[in-house]
Design an enzyme around this catalytic site. Sequence first.
Site, short mmCIF file in Angstrom:
data_model
loop_
_atom_site.label_atom_id
_atom_site.label_comp_id
_atom_site.label_asym_id
_atom_site.label_seq_id
_atom_site.Cartn_x
_atom_site.Cartn_y
_atom_site.Cartn_z
CB SER A 55 41.22 40.99 40.44
OG SER A 55 40.28 39.92 40.38
CE LYS A 106 41.01 34.84 42.56
NZ LYS A 106 39.79 35.54 43.00
CG ASP A 137 44.21 32.20 48.27
OD1 ASP A 137 44.78 33.10 47.63
OD2 ASP A 137 43.00 31.97 48.18
CB SER A 174 43.15 36.17 49.08
OG SER A 174 43.54 36.17 47.73
CG HIS A 175 45.20 39.67 47.61
ND1 HIS A 175 44.05 38.97 47.37
CD2 HIS A 175 44.85 40.94 47.81
CE1 HIS A 175 43.03 39.81 47.41
NE2 HIS A 175 43.48 41.01 47.68
C1 G1P Z 1 38.95 41.37 44.71
C2 G1P Z 1 38.92 41.33 43.21
C3 G1P Z 1 37.91 40.32 42.74
C4 G1P Z 1 38.24 38.96 43.36
C5 G1P Z 1 38.36 39.08 44.86
C6 G1P Z 1 38.86 37.79 45.47
O1 G1P Z 1 37.70 41.71 45.22
O2 G1P Z 1 38.63 42.60 42.66
O3 G1P Z 1 37.91 40.25 41.35
O4 G1P Z 1 37.24 38.03 43.05
O5 G1P Z 1 39.30 40.10 45.20
O6 G1P Z 1 40.12 37.43 45.02
P1 G1P Z 1 37.30 43.20 45.63
O7 G1P Z 1 38.31 43.66 46.65
O8 G1P Z 1 37.39 44.02 44.39
O9 G1P Z 1 35.90 43.08 46.15
ZN ZN Z 2 43.80 34.53 46.46
#
Ligand code: G1P
Ligand code: ZN
Length: 547
Positions: A369, A380, A283, A117-118
Site C-alpha cells: 500500500s 513508514k 501525513d 493519513s490519506h
Molecule cells: C491500509 C493499508 C495498510 C496500511 C494502512 C495504514 O490499511 O492497506 O497496508 O498499513 O492503510 O496506512 P487497510 O485499509 O488495508 O486496513
Molecule cells: Zn499515511
Amino acid sequence: MNIRTVATKPFQDQKPGTSGLRKKVAVFKTANYLENFVQAVFDTIFDNAAAPAGSTLVLGGDGRYYNREAIQIILRMAAANGIAKVLVGQGGILSTPAASAVIRKYRSFGGLILSASHNPGGPEGDFGIKYNTANGGPAPEKITDAIYARSRALTSYRIAEAADVDLDRRGRQILGDMVVEVIDPVADYAELMESLFDFAAIRELIGGGFRVCFDAMHAVTGPYATEILERRLGAPAGTVINGVPLPDFGGGHPDPNLTYADQLVAIMYGEDAPDFGAASDGDGDRNMILGRHFFVNPSDSLALIAANATLAPGYAAGIAGIARSMPTSAAADRVAEKLGVPCYETPTGWKFFGNLMDAGKVTLCGEESFGTGSSHVREKDGLWAVLFWLNILAKRRIPVEEIVHRHWAEYGRNVYSRHDYEALPSDVAAGLMAHLKGRFGDLPGQRFGDYTVKFCDDFSYTDPIDGSLSTGQGLRVGFEDGSRIVFRLSGTGTEGATLRIYLEAFEADPARQKVDAQEALAVLIAIADELSQLGQRTGRERPTVIT
Ligand code: G1P
Ligand code: ZN
C-alpha cells in the site's frame, strides 16, 4: 494551574483500527470525544496516575482541518495530567515519520500524531489520532486494546484552564506547570536524511539536468520536500508541486496512487516527462515512485531498495533482514534469499514491524500500500523512499524503468495488483468473506482452468519477539504454481466496508515480463470473482481503485 475534572461517558466506537482512531471530523467534534480518547491514552500509559516526573510528549499532525484545535485541547490535557514538556511542531505540523524521528531523538515517552493519513480532510472529511510509543512506532495491539478498554470505563477527564499556545512562534512557552516547546518540524528529519543518503551524489545528479517532480498533494510533505529537494539538493524551484499544506488538501484525496495522484501521473506520462516522479500522502508516510512513463509497483520498490541498499551510505554495511506485510508480493523474499538474510511475513499495518526492528532482525520493511521504510524510524517514510531511489539513481545512472526491468530479469517478476471495492455495505462485505471462508474445506486440490488450489487459510501471525497472536488477518488462496489471491477487509476505511483483493503471479521468463499486470492477472481476477461471488454479492462491475 487550574485543573478542571470534567464528567464524561464512554463512547462505543473508540476502538483504534490499523492506524489509530479515525472518524469523520464531526464525530471528533462531538463533546468530549477527543478528550475521552486522550484521557484513555494518558490513563493507560501512566497507569491511571499522573505522568512520571520529567515526561516529554511529542505532538503534531498533518495540518488537516481541526489539527490546531485538537492540539490546543491535547496541550491543556497534557498539562493537567502532569506531563512536564511537550515538543510540538510549528504550526501544529509534524509528518508521521518526522514525529517518529523526534520521539526517538529526544527520548520522549511517546507521541500523539493527529492524522487520518490519506483520507480526505476538511469539515466534511476525516480526522484521526494515534499514539506512538518510545521507540517512535505505533502502539502495539496490547496497548491499543488497553486504551480502548480504558475509554469504555472512563467517567471523567482532566484539562487545564489556560490560554491557547501560539503554535506559530518557535521556542519555549509555558502552559500551567508544563513547558511547550514549538520546534522546527523539518530540521531534525532533514538532518536524519542527510545522515543516511549520499546528498552530494544526488546533488550532482540533479545538477547534471536530471529532472524530478514531487507532488506533495497539498499535504504535510510540502515543507519537508521543499527544504530537502529544492534547498539542500539543489533541485530547481517548482520541483515540488502542490507544496503548500492546506486544511482540506485543496479538496483532493492525498493518497499517492495512480488514481488520486492524477496530476503527477499526467506529468510523468506526458510529453517531455521528467526523469523521476514521486508523491506522498496526507501525513507523509506513503510514497509512489514513477519513472518516465513508468510506474513502480510498491512491492517491487521494496525489493529493489533491498537489492540496491548498499549504494546508500546509511545501509552500506548491508541489511539485517526484510519484513513485508502478508498481502505484499513476495518480490522482496527473492532478494532476501539471495542476500542470505531473513524475510518476515507480518499482518497488515506498520505496528507489526516495530518489534522486529527493535530486536535488530530487520532493516527494511514494506507494504504493498505504498509504504516503505527502515529502522531509522518506526513508521513508514515517504520522503525516505524517494531519497533512497534518488540515491540509487545517482549511483547507477540508468532510467527508473531500466532499473526495474533489470531487477525482474535477475530475480523474476512477481506480477501484482490490488483491487479495492470501497464503501460496500458492511453486511455484504462480511457475507462475502464468510461465504469464501465457508468454501475453504473443499478448495484444496480444486482446479480452475490451469490453476489448482494448493492451500487456503485465514492468515494469523505469532510475533516472534513477544509471542502475541494476531488472527483473522486476511483470507489466502494459494495455487500450485505459486500464484495467490488474498481477500481482506480494510481496517482504515470510514465509510461502510472496503474489500481489498490482492492478486499475484510469478513470471520467471524475461521475454514475458514486460506485460500489463491486469492482462497477465486476468484469469486470477476471474477466479477471485468466482470464489467469492464478488459480482453477484456486491453488484459492482469493477473495482473502485486498481493499483
Ligand atoms: C491500509 C493499508 C495498510 C496500511 C494502512 C495504514 O490499511 O492497506 O497496508 O498499513 O492503510 O496506512 P487497510 O485499509 O488495508 O486496513
Ligand atoms: Zn499515511
